[in-house]
Motif scaffolding. Structure first.
Motif, PDB file in Angstrom:
ATOM      1  N   ASN A 249       0.824  -1.100   0.061  1.00 41.73           N
ATOM      2  CA  ASN A 249      -0.115   0.016   0.100  1.00 41.73           C
ATOM      3  C   ASN A 249       1.003   1.332  -0.036  1.00 41.73           C
ATOM      4  OD1 ASN A 249      -2.589   1.074  -0.159  1.00 41.73           O
ATOM      5  ND2 ASN A 249      -2.968   0.637   1.987  1.00 41.73           N
ATOM      6  N   GLY A 250       0.607   1.878  -0.972  1.00 48.76           N
ATOM      7  CA  GLY A 250       1.296   3.269  -0.931  1.00 48.76           C
ATOM      8  C   GLY A 250       2.863   3.370  -1.820  1.00 48.76           C
ATOM      9  N   ALA A 251       2.987   2.085  -2.259  1.00 45.86           N
ATOM     10  CA  ALA A 251       4.110   1.893  -2.907  1.00 45.86           C
ATOM     11  C   ALA A 251       4.310   2.742  -4.366  1.00 45.86           C
ATOM     12  CB  ALA A 251       4.175   0.574  -3.441  1.00 45.86           C
ATOM     13  N   GLY A 252       3.189   3.342  -4.894  1.00 49.38           N
ATOM     14  CA  GLY A 252       3.147   4.028  -6.007  1.00 49.38           C
ATOM     15  C   GLY A 252       2.516   3.188  -7.093  1.00 49.38           C
ATOM     16  N   LYS A 253       1.959   2.206  -7.173  1.00 52.31           N
ATOM     17  CA  LYS A 253       1.365   1.535  -8.325  1.00 52.31           C
ATOM     18  C   LYS A 253       0.567   2.340  -8.920  1.00 52.31           C
ATOM     19  CE  LYS A 253      -0.552  -1.602  -5.478  1.00 52.31           C
ATOM     20  NZ  LYS A 253       0.096  -1.154  -4.108  1.00 52.31           N
ATOM     21  N   SER A 254      -0.656   2.850  -8.086  1.00 52.23           N
ATOM     22  CA  SER A 254      -1.561   3.575  -9.032  1.00 52.23           C
ATOM     23  C   SER A 254      -1.159   5.010  -9.689  1.00 52.23           C
ATOM     24  CB  SER A 254      -2.725   4.186  -7.903  1.00 52.23           C
ATOM     25  OG  SER A 254      -3.533   3.149  -7.428  1.00 52.23           O
ATOM     26  N   THR A 255      -0.107   5.572  -9.000  1.00 49.57           N
ATOM     27  CA  THR A 255       0.683   6.755  -9.480  1.00 49.57           C
ATOM     28  C   THR A 255       1.256   6.239 -10.908  1.00 49.57           C
ATOM     29  OG1 THR A 255       0.890   7.535  -7.335  1.00 49.57           O
ATOM     30  CG2 THR A 255       2.304   8.709  -9.020  1.00 49.57           C
ATOM     31  N   LEU A 256       1.751   5.323 -10.766  1.00 49.64           N
ATOM     32  CA  LEU A 256       2.784   4.964 -12.009  1.00 49.64           C
ATOM     33  C   LEU A 256       1.699   4.486 -13.357  1.00 49.64           C
ATOM     34  CD1 LEU A 256       5.301   4.108 -13.457  1.00 49.64           C
ATOM     35  CD2 LEU A 256       5.277   2.073 -12.592  1.00 49.64           C
ATOM     36  N   LEU A 257       0.649   3.467 -12.606  1.00 52.28           N
ATOM     37  CA  LEU A 257      -0.434   3.196 -13.667  1.00 52.28           C
ATOM     38  C   LEU A 257      -1.127   4.544 -14.442  1.00 52.28           C
ATOM     39  CD1 LEU A 257      -1.227   0.239 -14.400  1.00 52.28           C
ATOM     40  CD2 LEU A 257      -3.229   0.562 -13.158  1.00 52.28           C
ATOM     41  N   LYS A 258      -1.426   5.337 -13.498  1.00 53.81           N
ATOM     42  CA  LYS A 258      -2.174   6.510 -13.830  1.00 53.81           C
ATOM     43  C   LYS A 258      -1.377   7.556 -14.884  1.00 53.81           C
ATOM     44  CE  LYS A 258      -3.589   7.792  -9.740  1.00 53.81           C
ATOM     45  NZ  LYS A 258      -4.060   8.738  -8.655  1.00 53.81           N
ATOM     46  N   SER A 259       0.117   7.523 -14.721  1.00 48.05           N
ATOM     47  CA  SER A 259       0.940   8.290 -15.321  1.00 48.05           C
ATOM     48  C   SER A 259       1.053   7.582 -16.922  1.00 48.05           C
ATOM     49  CB  SER A 259       2.195   8.214 -14.786  1.00 48.05           C
ATOM     50  OG  SER A 259       2.755   7.027 -14.962  1.00 48.05           O
ATOM     51  N   LEU A 260       0.855   6.395 -16.926  1.00 50.77           N
ATOM     52  CA  LEU A 260       1.021   5.668 -18.286  1.00 50.77           C
ATOM     53  C   LEU A 260      -0.495   6.292 -18.950  1.00 50.77           C
ATOM     54  CD1 LEU A 260       1.788   2.189 -17.507  1.00 50.77           C
ATOM     55  CD2 LEU A 260       3.350   3.984 -17.912  1.00 50.77           C
ATOM     56  N   PHE A 261      -1.250   6.779 -18.377  1.00 49.83           N
ATOM     57  CA  PHE A 261      -2.745   7.259 -19.031  1.00 49.83           C
ATOM     58  C   PHE A 261      -2.953   8.725 -19.142  1.00 49.83           C
ATOM     59  CE2 PHE A 261      -7.233   7.553 -19.496  1.00 49.83           C
ATOM     60  CZ  PHE A 261      -7.378   6.430 -20.421  1.00 49.83           C
ATOM     61  N   GLY A 262      -1.686   9.289 -18.632  1.00 46.53           N
ATOM     62  CA  GLY A 262      -1.646  10.726 -18.545  1.00 46.53           C
ATOM     63  C   GLY A 262      -2.552  11.477 -17.467  1.00 46.53           C
ATOM     64  N   LEU A 263      -2.708  10.843 -16.316  1.00 45.69           N
ATOM     65  CA  LEU A 263      -3.523  11.342 -15.272  1.00 45.69           C
ATOM     66  C   LEU A 263      -2.676  12.097 -14.097  1.00 45.69           C
ATOM     67  CD1 LEU A 263      -6.240   8.609 -15.207  1.00 45.69           C
ATOM     68  CD2 LEU A 263      -6.260  11.047 -16.151  1.00 45.69           C
ATOM     69  N   THR A 264      -1.172  11.918 -14.034  1.00 43.67           N
ATOM     70  CA  THR A 264      -0.556  12.576 -13.213  1.00 43.67           C
ATOM     71  C   THR A 264       0.481  13.470 -14.016  1.00 43.67           C
ATOM     72  OG1 THR A 264       1.155  10.645 -13.427  1.00 43.67           O
ATOM     73  CG2 THR A 264      -0.477  10.437 -11.935  1.00 43.67           C
ATOM     74  N   ARG A 265       1.401  13.981 -13.167  1.00 36.22           N
ATOM     75  CA  ARG A 265       2.233  14.932 -13.808  1.00 36.22           C
ATOM     76  C   ARG A 265       3.810  14.360 -14.061  1.00 36.22           C
ATOM     77  NH1 ARG A 265       4.707  20.176 -10.350  1.00 36.22           N
ATOM     78  NH2 ARG A 265       6.317  20.423 -11.750  1.00 36.22           N
ATOM     79  N   CYS A 266       4.118  14.226 -15.059  1.00 40.44           N
ATOM     80  CA  CYS A 266       5.229  13.808 -15.597  1.00 40.44           C
ATOM     81  C   CYS A 266       6.318  14.780 -15.404  1.00 40.44           C
ATOM     82  CB  CYS A 266       5.101  13.248 -17.126  1.00 40.44           C
ATOM     83  SG  CYS A 266       6.656  12.284 -17.882  1.00 40.44           S
ATOM     84  N   PHE A 267       7.542  14.361 -14.595  1.00 40.18           N
ATOM     85  CA  PHE A 267       8.376  15.327 -14.170  1.00 40.18           C
ATOM     86  C   PHE A 267       9.468  15.316 -15.017  1.00 40.18           C
ATOM     87  CE2 PHE A 267       6.121  15.437 -10.498  1.00 40.18           C
ATOM     88  CZ  PHE A 267       6.284  16.386  -9.800  1.00 40.18           C
ATOM     89  N   SER A 268       9.995  14.044 -15.607  1.00 43.94           N
ATOM     90  CA  SER A 268      10.918  13.856 -16.307  1.00 43.94           C
ATOM     91  C   SER A 268      10.844  12.257 -16.936  1.00 43.94           C
ATOM     92  CB  SER A 268      12.406  14.062 -15.820  1.00 43.94           C
ATOM     93  OG  SER A 268      12.609  13.033 -14.650  1.00 43.94           O
ATOM     94  N   GLY A 269      11.626  12.047 -18.119  1.00 38.85           N
ATOM     95  CA  GLY A 269      11.588  10.830 -18.756  1.00 38.85           C
ATOM     96  C   GLY A 269      10.572  10.785 -20.032  1.00 38.85           C
ATOM     97  N   THR A 270      10.643   9.583 -20.524  1.00 35.57           N
ATOM     98  CA  THR A 270       9.770   9.639 -21.824  1.00 35.57           C
ATOM     99  C   THR A 270       9.028   8.316 -21.847  1.00 35.57           C
ATOM    100  OG1 THR A 270      11.926  10.579 -22.948  1.00 35.57           O
ATOM    101  CG2 THR A 270      10.147   9.472 -24.404  1.00 35.57           C
ATOM    102  N   LEU A 271       7.862   8.350 -22.459  1.00 31.14           N
ATOM    103  CA  LEU A 271       6.897   7.073 -22.589  1.00 31.14           C
ATOM    104  C   LEU A 271       6.658   6.965 -23.965  1.00 31.14           C
ATOM    105  CD1 LEU A 271       4.980   4.951 -21.091  1.00 31.14           C
ATOM    106  CD2 LEU A 271       3.230   6.705 -21.119  1.00 31.14           C
ATOM    107  N   LEU A 272       6.928   5.951 -24.318  1.00 38.14           N
ATOM    108  CA  LEU A 272       6.732   5.755 -25.881  1.00 38.14           C
ATOM    109  C   LEU A 272       5.841   4.661 -26.163  1.00 38.14           C
ATOM    110  CD1 LEU A 272      10.632   5.148 -26.686  1.00 38.14           C
ATOM    111  CD2 LEU A 272       9.327   7.052 -27.266  1.00 38.14           C
ATOM    112  N   LEU A 273       4.773   4.576 -27.065  1.00 35.85           N
ATOM    113  CA  LEU A 273       3.903   3.831 -27.567  1.00 35.85           C
ATOM    114  C   LEU A 273       3.972   3.637 -29.013  1.00 35.85           C
ATOM    115  CD1 LEU A 273       1.242   2.158 -26.892  1.00 35.85           C
ATOM    116  CD2 LEU A 273      -0.135   4.158 -27.697  1.00 35.85           C
ATOM    117  N   ASP A 274       4.136   2.406 -29.433  1.00 34.81           N
ATOM    118  CA  ASP A 274       4.540   1.893 -30.692  1.00 34.81           C
ATOM    119  C   ASP A 274       5.773   2.828 -31.124  1.00 34.81           C
ATOM    120  OD1 ASP A 274       2.190   0.291 -30.886  1.00 34.81           O
ATOM    121  OD2 ASP A 274       1.085   2.126 -31.490  1.00 34.81           O
ATOM    122  N   GLY A 275       6.807   2.956 -30.336  1.00 35.48           N
ATOM    123  CA  GLY A 275       7.889   3.781 -30.352  1.00 35.48           C
ATOM    124  C   GLY A 275       7.998   5.301 -30.680  1.00 35.48           C
TER     125      GLY A 275
END
Ligand code: ADP
Ligand code: MG
Ligand code: MG
Length: 240
Positions: free
Chosen positions: A37-63
């Motif tokens: 609980n509180g490990a950040g699972k929901s935060t990470l999952l939501k970030s893949l969908f654009g529901l959190t703030r992305c501070f740095s890094g890159t997310l690639l879909l189909d490259g």
């Protein structure tokens, strides 16, 4: 073939919560995203969908980078999400809920989509006229997954689908997730039922305090002494 790639992502809210996560997700695989609980699972999952703030890094879909796209744009590119907790319209019938899940589609596409998900989840066909709120928790979870699948995502994000369900219903939900294998779908499932989710997963990613603890084949993670002690109640002396 890699469908989704996280490159050194830091995501959170007013400050970063999940840090320096890199991960390559192959097509047609089921992933468990595990952690306490509180490990950040929901935060990470939501970030893949654009529901959190992305501070740095890159997310690639189909490259192609998508970290700056809105959730709606990500849906158009083939992503879907079932958030943590109930997310249906409890006073509407199952049929009406499925109509809501397909509201962005044309009338004929919506009919086809509904028939497709009813074939995937036959349990819903018997309940089409019932209010969603009157279904069991497990059936509601299956309905919500069906709604997310109507637009035909290639990457489906599930946040704790077994949460709050009886052991029998948890098993049923996992069996339904497993039945999606081979539908041309990649599933990333955040879970605290580690045994149940790892049993049906190909791969697992373990988060602890917002950072990666481990990644590997689901079977290897399940048999890892650290995981046994931290999450499965094993005695530290005996786990090794
Ligand atoms: P998990 O899903 O693994 O239980 P979460 O991603 O929900 O973990 O939470 C991770 C951390 O992020 C927690 O410390 C939580 O307090 C914090 N957090 C969650 N949601 C928000 C939010 N909307 N705003 C600020 N902090 C949040
Ligand atoms: Mg939580
Ligand atoms: Mg959560």
């Amino acid at each position: 073939k890699v469908i989704l790639e996280l490159q050194d992502m830091c995501v959170g809210y007013s400050e970063p919560i999940v840090r320096n996560v890199s991960l390559k997700v192959e097509e047609n695989t089921i992933w468990s995203l595990i952690g306490g609980n509180g490990a950040g699972k929901s935060t990470l999952l939501k970030s893949l969908f654009g529901l959190t703030r992305c501070f740095s890094g890159t997310l690639l879909l189909d490259g192609a980078p998508i970290q700056n796209l809105s959730p709606a744009e990500r849906v158009r590119k083939g992503m879907g999400i079932v958030p943590q907790g109930r997310c249906n319209f409890p006073l509407m019938s199952v049929r009406e809920n499925l109509e809501m899940g397909a509201y962005t589609l044309s009338h004929s596409e919506a009919k086809r989509a509904m028939e497709r998900v009813l074939q995937m989840f036959p349990v819903l066909r018997q309940k089409l006229g019932e209010s969603a709120g009157n279904l069991s928790g497990g059936e509601q979870q299956i309905l919500e997954t069906a709604m997310a699948l109507e637009t035909g995502p290639r990457v489906l994000l599930l946040d704790e689908p077994s949460l709050g369900l009886s052991p029998k219903m948890q098993q049923e939900v996992f069996e339904n997730v497993e039945s999606l294998r081979g539908e041309g779908l990649t599933v990333i499932m955040a879970e605290q039922n580690i045994l149940g989710s790892l049993m049906i997963s190909d791969r697992a990613f373990v988060l602890d305090l917002g950072t990666k603890l481990m990644e590997g084949a689901a079977r290897e993670v399940l048999e890892d002494p650290k995981i046994k002690v931290a999450f499965l109640g094993a005695d530290p002396e005996e786990a090794v």
